[in-house]
Design a protein around this motif. Structure first.
Motif, PDB file in Angstrom:
ATOM      1  N   ILE A 624      -5.941  -5.276 -12.324  1.00  0.00           N
ATOM      2  CA  ILE A 624      -7.135  -4.526 -12.716  1.00  0.00           C
ATOM      3  C   ILE A 624      -7.586  -3.666 -11.534  1.00  0.00           C
ATOM      4  CG2 ILE A 624      -9.534  -4.709 -13.461  1.00  0.00           C
ATOM      5  CD1 ILE A 624      -8.819  -7.458 -14.642  1.00  0.00           C
ATOM      6  N   ASN A 625      -7.530  -2.359 -11.720  1.00  0.00           N
ATOM      7  CA  ASN A 625      -7.941  -1.393 -10.692  1.00  0.00           C
ATOM      8  C   ASN A 625      -7.212  -1.657  -9.374  1.00  0.00           C
ATOM      9  OD1 ASN A 625      -9.351   0.832  -9.720  1.00  0.00           O
ATOM     10  ND2 ASN A 625     -11.151  -0.373  -9.110  1.00  0.00           N
ATOM     11  N   THR A 626      -5.902  -1.862  -9.486  1.00  0.00           N
ATOM     12  CA  THR A 626      -5.093  -2.147  -8.293  1.00  0.00           C
ATOM     13  C   THR A 626      -4.193  -0.953  -7.965  1.00  0.00           C
ATOM     14  OG1 THR A 626      -3.325  -3.170  -9.598  1.00  0.00           O
ATOM     15  CG2 THR A 626      -5.068  -4.610  -8.759  1.00  0.00           C
ATOM     16  N   PHE A 627      -3.694  -0.942  -6.760  1.00  0.00           N
ATOM     17  CA  PHE A 627      -2.727   0.077  -6.344  1.00  0.00           C
ATOM     18  C   PHE A 627      -1.911  -0.489  -5.193  1.00  0.00           C
ATOM     19  CE2 PHE A 627      -6.598   0.644  -3.943  1.00  0.00           C
ATOM     20  CZ  PHE A 627      -6.189   0.911  -2.638  1.00  0.00           C
ATOM     21  N   GLU A 628      -0.699  -0.004  -5.061  1.00  0.00           N
ATOM     22  CA  GLU A 628       0.159  -0.424  -3.964  1.00  0.00           C
ATOM     23  C   GLU A 628       0.109   0.621  -2.861  1.00  0.00           C
ATOM     24  OE1 GLU A 628       3.889  -2.782  -4.863  1.00  0.00           O
ATOM     25  OE2 GLU A 628       3.720  -1.543  -6.672  1.00  0.00           O
ATOM     26  N   THR A 629       0.076   0.142  -1.623  1.00  0.00           N
ATOM     27  CA  THR A 629      -0.069   1.074  -0.510  1.00  0.00           C
ATOM     28  C   THR A 629       0.696   0.611   0.723  1.00  0.00           C
ATOM     29  OG1 THR A 629      -1.652   2.206   0.940  1.00  0.00           O
ATOM     30  CG2 THR A 629      -2.218  -0.040   0.270  1.00  0.00           C
ATOM     31  N   SER A 630       1.166   1.579   1.485  1.00  0.00           N
ATOM     32  CA  SER A 630       1.797   1.326   2.784  1.00  0.00           C
ATOM     33  C   SER A 630       0.869   1.767   3.915  1.00  0.00           C
ATOM     34  CB  SER A 630       3.129   2.091   2.875  1.00  0.00           C
ATOM     35  OG  SER A 630       2.923   3.495   2.684  1.00  0.00           O
ATOM     36  N   SER A 631      -0.421   1.809   3.629  1.00  0.00           N
ATOM     37  CA  SER A 631      -1.417   2.366   4.532  1.00  0.00           C
ATOM     38  C   SER A 631      -1.544   1.615   5.856  1.00  0.00           C
ATOM     39  CB  SER A 631      -2.788   2.381   3.845  1.00  0.00           C
ATOM     40  OG  SER A 631      -3.809   2.705   4.758  1.00  0.00           O
ATOM     41  N   THR A 632      -1.413   2.335   6.959  1.00  0.00           N
ATOM     42  CA  THR A 632      -1.664   1.752   8.281  1.00  0.00           C
ATOM     43  C   THR A 632      -3.153   1.579   8.517  1.00  0.00           C
ATOM     44  OG1 THR A 632       0.277   3.003   9.044  1.00  0.00           O
ATOM     45  CG2 THR A 632      -1.062   1.921  10.724  1.00  0.00           C
ATOM     46  N   GLY A 633      -3.941   2.502   7.983  1.00  0.00           N
ATOM     47  CA  GLY A 633      -5.394   2.404   8.123  1.00  0.00           C
ATOM     48  C   GLY A 633      -5.943   1.129   7.527  1.00  0.00           C
ATOM     49  N   ARG A 634      -5.434   0.734   6.354  1.00  0.00           N
ATOM     50  CA  ARG A 634      -5.901  -0.506   5.727  1.00  0.00           C
ATOM     51  C   ARG A 634      -5.412  -1.738   6.500  1.00  0.00           C
ATOM     52  NH1 ARG A 634      -7.755   3.285   3.757  1.00  0.00           N
ATOM     53  NH2 ARG A 634      -9.001   2.789   5.586  1.00  0.00           N
ATOM     54  N   LEU A 635      -4.255  -1.625   7.133  1.00  0.00           N
ATOM     55  CA  LEU A 635      -3.785  -2.734   7.961  1.00  0.00           C
ATOM     56  C   LEU A 635      -4.739  -2.966   9.133  1.00  0.00           C
ATOM     57  CD1 LEU A 635      -1.711  -4.859   8.801  1.00  0.00           C
ATOM     58  CD2 LEU A 635      -0.390  -3.027   9.926  1.00  0.00           C
TER      59      LEU A 635
END
Length: 793
Positions: A624-635
């Motif tokens: 639900i309202n999800t997404f996959e990310t390779s974001s360094t910022g979120r890490l």
């Protein structure tokens, strides 16, 4: 013998014509000099020996603030010219569309003007808007080129006899902003006293403003490039200023009278002092050695220090000491330039008069209105925030003598925000020809900028802001039109981000349709890499693009990318592993939420035992309202929350900044050693985020290491992984250039450690210098793409 000379470069608004007239007269030459829009034209007559010496001088000497791109010299038929002496003649209009002219940014007050303003014996003593041929407003007041007084916001101010005399001779010769107390724009102070609105002008306005500020009041001031808010750096005033701006905890910048005063509060190297005193007067992030109240600079290790850019700033600092000087805007909104707009947003008492609740009336009055405003009648055409830079020591001399770092100085001034004082100077490309079609690129939606490119140069706009904010988007559209009119440029192709929901991309489609021109959409992180390639005119590289978010070619959210770039093409060679997040846009604000998503990913089957919020677990489990990310910022956000440093971003990048602050304190502590697991099994190089997350969590929860030590070890692991992945890519593809870009590289520890590791491995390393590494540089990369694409047709 008669020569016709055309000089291209930043030669308007810096006293270049008076400089030429003086030098030609010294050589005993006849002729004239005039502006011709994109250049200066010089017609000069004399004997060959003197003409040769004069022509050689043009390539070597020029007034402060100017720079020369090209000097074209041709011989002219003597019979067609009647020359008597050397003079400055009226400007001519030419077709500016043949190439992009070089126009100057707003220039901070020069030492000569400063000395005059502070000299009781000078006729401009105390004149707060003093300027000359080499300083003062330029782009912010320009209506058209050539840069003559009638083509600027100075047109309504007719020069007095004294200023007319200065305009003919001396260092203000042909200075389009020349003015004084008798004829120029004046500062007028409006303030309320005993329920009555009072207005005073000239020197009395400055003296009264000083008195109000001494009492802890907050004033608005109309600066060169937009309105500002100003007060003493005291707890009560700073707290109230935060209420006015809606600014929770982001540090305020501090204006000092001079670099010596700044030294009392900041560690200042000789290089940083040079940046601080540069004519652009940027805000420089300096190490803090003496603090202001917490309400002023918050938890930051740095003070954003800058020096007066206009006379009024120096008068106030001399009388009051260091001051908070910040842009006049509500958080997220654009800086105010219009007088009525400022009054309505910050100084309109009338809107509170009909409030029935007297308590609310008083509270609103105190917390959301300034106590007075210093303004002038000179129009500001385009808002420009203060530029923000920091000194990077990543390129100090390497022990590896085989590495070519000849293009780098030991220290570098890198941009966090590029605007006043630097824009709109162009980037000059090397080795690029045949790019006759003009390009308009629209950047991204965050830290928005746009760019125009043609032939060998690209002009990047000032920082505009987040296009989600209506005012910023309106400015974005308006400034594109202003630049097209000012530069006489008509785009023949448009380049934008490939994100289907970006406001910039949708507007690009609209413009392309209206103009009937082609549009090209390119991937966000490819544009980051191209922005560095443009700065060094590279045609290939390994592009390491690390940031918070960007729409990927697979429909997922990228942010930890290793791209193999070749001209306009790229291949995704590697990335950080994908992690599933929930919450949509909240993920960029709520670091605790991001951390719980990493917890869920680390052990999906037993996630309940880790204490994950049931709502977050349900959202992730049911997509639900999800997404996959390779974001360094979120890490970075995740690790910040894991180490219990901060659970949310109250302003963009706050968690990453605080994690870096912690790491700085952990360098000399007992540290764990982390290393990303690198997987190449499916033809893509993937660095496992979850494995690293688990290692960091185990080390911190073991109690054997301080959080600061763990934070530093995390930075080390990421820089080591970057170097390792680049090495793998080079082994497969023989590419030795590495371009580092993306907002994550505003982190000094990561940048310096990564550059060092790459250089030690023999790479040629390039970083953004002309534009910020973050999304404000995206439009440069897009424009370079547009120019390169023409060479491949």
């Amino acid at each position: 013998m008669i020569l016709l000379i055309k000089v291209k470069g930043a030669v308007q608004g810096v006293g270049y014509r008076p400089f030429i007239a003086k030098k030609a007269t010294e050589y005993g030459l006849k002729g004239y000099v005039k502006n011709i829009g994109a250049a200066v034209e010089i017609l000069v007559e004399g004997d060959k020996e003197k003409l040769d010496a004069f022509s050689d001088l043009l390539k070597k000497e020029y007034p402060a603030g100017a720079f020369i791109l090209d000097v074209e010299i041709s011989e002219k038929n003597e019979e067609t010219v009647d020359l008597k002496d050397f003079s400055i003649v009226e400007s001519s209009d030419i077709d500016l569309s043949s190439e992009l002219p070089v126009f100057l940014p707003d220039i901070g007050i020069c030492d000569d003007c400063l000395n005059e303003m502070l000299d009781p014996g000078d006729k401009r003593y105390g004149y707060p808007l003093i300027s000359c041929a080499v300083c003062g407003p330029r782009i912010s007041i320009a209506d058209a080129l050539p840069y003559d007084r009638d083509n600027t916001a100075m047109k309504p101010f007719k020069m007095c006899p004294s200023c007319k005399a200065d305009y003919v001779n001396g260092r203000r010769r042909h200075a389009q902003t020349v003015s004084c107390f008798d004829c120029g724009p004046q500062l007028i102070l409006k303030y309320e006293e005993n329920g009555e609105m009072i207005s005073i002008d000239k020197k009395d306005s400055v003296n009264k403003a000083i008195g109000l500020l001494q009492k802890g009041k907050i004033l608005g001031i109309k600066g060169v490039s937009g309105y500002q808010l100003i007060c003493l750096p005291q707890s009560a005033a700073a707290a109230r200023l935060r209420e006015i701006k809606g600014r929770e905890s982001k540090p305020f910048a501090i204006m000092f009278a001079d670099s010596q005063t700044a030294r009392e509060y900041c560690r200042l190297s000789s290089f940083e002092e040079k940046i601080l005193n540069y004519s652009a007067r940027p805000i420089v992030l300096l190490d803090k050695i003496k603090d202001f109240p917490k309400e002023v600079c918050g938890d930051s290790d740095y003070i954003g220090a800058f020096l007066p850019s206009a006379g009024i700033h120096r008068l106030l600092c001399d009388a009051l000491g260091p001051l908070i000087v910040t842009s006049a805007n509500r958080s997220g909104e654009p800086i105010v330039t219009e007088d009525d707009d400022f009054t309505g947003k910050f100084f309109d008492r009338n809107k509170f008069k009909n409030c029935e609740d007297e308590k609310i009336n008083t509270e609103v009055h105190e917390n959301h209105c300034v106590d007075g405003v210093l303004w002038h009648e000179r129009r500001i055409n385009m808002a420009q925030d203060d530029s923000v830079v920091f000194a990077c020591r990543a390129f100090n001399e390497s022990s590896n003598e085989s590495i070519d770092i000849s293009s780098f100085e030991n220290d570098k001034a890198l941009f966090i925000r590029k605007s006043r004082g630097y824009v709109p100077l162009p980037l000059i490309l090397k080795g690029v020809s045949g790019c006759e079609k003009s390009v308009l690129s629209l950047g991204g939606d965050l830290k928005s900028t746009f760019s125009f490119g043609k032939k060998d140069r690209i002009i990047i706009s000032q920082y505009i802001g987040d296009l989600e904010e209506v005012g910023c988007f309106d400015n974005f559209k308006d400034y594109i039109e202003r630049y097209m009119k000012l530069y006489h440029i008509k785009p023949e192709m448009i380049v934008c981000d490939m994100h289907p929901k970006y406001h910039s991309a949708k507007y690009a489609e609209k413009l392309a349709k209206n103009m009937n021109i082609p549009i090209y959409k390119i991937q966000h992180h490819h544009a980051h890499a191209l922005s560095v390639m443009a700065e060094y005119s590279l045609k290939s590289c390994i592009g390491v693009s690390l940031d918070g978010t960007g729409y990927g070619t697979d429909g997922k959210i990228w942010g930890g990318e290793f791209l193999l770039c070749n001209n306009t093409e790229f291949t995704r060679a590697g990335h950080l592993s994908y992690v599933k997040l929930c919450g949509g846009d909240k993920a960029s604000v709520n670091s605790e939420l991001v951390k719980e998503c990493y917890e869920y990913a680390s052990d999906e089957e037993s996630a309940e035992s880790t204490g994950i919020n049931p709502l977050i677990k349900a959202a992730l489990s049911n997509n639900i309202n999800t997404f996959e990310t390779s974001s360094t910022g979120r890490l970075f956000d995740c690790i910040c929350a894991l180490l219990e440093i901060k659970k949310e971003n109250s302003y963009e990048g706050e968690c990453a900044i605080l994690l870096e602050k912690a790491a700085r304190r952990g360098e000399n502590l007992n540290k764990p050693v982390f290393s990303f697991k690198i997987d190449e099994s499916e033809g893509m190089i993937v660095a496992d985020q979850i494995q690293l997350f688990n290692d960091v969590k185990d080390a911190y929860e073991s109690g054997r290491y301080e959080k600061e030590a763990v934070a530093y070890a995390f930075h080390s692991a990421l820089s080591e992984a970057i170097a390792r992945i680049c090495h793998i890519i080079r082994d497969k593809n023989s590419e030795n250039n590495v371009c580092l870009s993306g907002g994550v590289f505003a982190n000094r520890i990561l940048l310096e450690k990564t550059v060092s590791a790459l250089k030690e491995d023999g790479f040629l390393v390039y970083i953004n210098e002309f534009v910020p590494a973050g999304d404000a540089g995206i439009s440069l990369g897009q424009a370079y793409y547009g120019l390169l694409s023409q060479k491949e047709v």
